[in-house]
Scaffold this motif. Structure first.
Motif, short mmCIF file in Angstrom:
data_model
loop_
_atom_site.label_atom_id
_atom_site.label_comp_id
_atom_site.label_asym_id
_atom_site.label_seq_id
_atom_site.Cartn_x
_atom_site.Cartn_y
_atom_site.Cartn_z
N THR A 1 0.85 -1.19 0.00
CA THR A 1 0.00 0.00 0.00
C THR A 1 0.89 1.24 0.00
O THR A 1 2.11 1.14 -0.12
N HIS A 2 0.27 2.41 0.13
CA HIS A 2 1.08 3.64 0.23
C HIS A 2 0.41 4.59 1.22
O HIS A 2 -0.76 4.44 1.56
N ASP A 3 1.21 5.57 1.69
CA ASP A 3 0.71 6.46 2.74
C ASP A 3 0.31 7.83 2.22
O ASP A 3 -0.03 8.72 3.00
N GLY A 4 0.36 8.04 0.91
CA GLY A 4 0.02 9.34 0.36
C GLY A 4 1.15 10.35 0.45
O GLY A 4 1.03 11.47 -0.06
N GLN A 5 2.24 9.97 1.10
CA GLN A 5 3.40 10.86 1.26
C GLN A 5 4.60 10.35 0.46
O GLN A 5 5.73 10.76 0.70
#
Length: 264
Positions: free
Chosen positions: A157-161
């Motif tokens: 997944t990713h954290d948007g940062q």
């Protein structure tokens, strides 16, 4: 108006490593009628690649600790090697597949797990670059699915940062199922190397036919269910609570429902 049926199959890393089981699963998956999604693990492959690179694999309660070096390994293995091989093999089975991590089209966003206290372990455990899911975009996934595309979801997944995070594949499957439940009549199948949840780990025929919330609490307390099976059932129960119609834990070569434990 009745919702169209959608089947989500999660395949574990042990099956990905077993050519006979994997071939049968992909054949059976390709034969599933209607809309579908494949979610995969790949932990055993990641462990092998890490070992070849001289990187130690550390696990706590069936979950991988992901430091910076291991994050590079799982990103390569999950998002590349395993994911693209599955996509290519599905294309060969006339399934128009598209490989995705959570970062692609912002489909699953998460946050880095803070250090946690785990019963039986004296110190807090820092899992490193591991993501706990905040949101999965069912609307975007449904648009792909309606175009005849079969998403193949990697456990990243990713954290948007700008940061990729390692995320449990069972969680990816559960969150994907929950996100798509408003759009489809969703069946979620966790497929792995056993016939279902076993009452006795050494007896492959001791399958528990159904597990409810109350059953799970009892089996967890008395030790019938432990280790990596705990998060799998927790994810299955969470999916049911969120409106997923059916959840089955079953043998990878029996995703047609011949065997398995029904979570309800």
């Amino acid at each position: 108006m009745m919702k169209e049926r959608l089947t989500i199959v999660k395949v574990g890393g042990a099956v990905v490593e077993d050519e006979a089981q994997l071939s049968q699963l992909l054949k059976d998956f390709s034969a599933i009628e209607g809309r579908k999604v494949l979610v995969h693990g790949g932990g055993r492959k990641a462990t092998k690649v890490a070992e070849a690179l001289g990187i130690e694999s550390k696990m706590v309660n069936g979950r991988r600790i992901t430091d910076a070096e291991m994050l590079s390994v799982v990103t390569m293995v999950y998002g590349g090697l395993v994911n693209k091989n599955l996509v290519a093999r599905l294309q060969a089975n006339d399934v128009n597949a598209l490989g995705l991590t959570g970062a692609d089209i912002n489909v699953i966003r998460s946050h880095k797990r803070p250090p946690v206290i785990i019963p039986g372990i004296t110190e807090t455990v820092d899992f490193g670059f591991v993501g706990d899911v905040d949101e999965a975009d069912g609307k975007m996934l449904s648009k792909l699915i309606e175009e005849g595309i079969t998403p193949v979801m990697a456990p990243l997944t990713h954290d948007g940062q700008g940061n990729i995070l390692n995320t449990n594949a069972d969680t990816i499957a559960s969150e994907t199922a929950k996100a798509l439940a408003p759009y489809y009549d969703v069946t979620l199948i966790f497929s792995f190397e056993k016939k279902g949840v076993l009452r006795h780990p050494d007896d492959d025929d001791s399958v528990i036919p159904t597990i409810t919330h109350a059953d799970y609490i009892k089996y967890k307390e008395d030790g019938t269910i432990s280790g990596g099976m705990l998060p799998k059932i927790e994810n299955a129960l969470a999916a049911i609570d969120a409106g997923v119609s059916r959840v089955i834990i079953t043998l990878a070569t029996a995703i047609d429902g011949r065997h398995g434990t029904i979570i309800q």
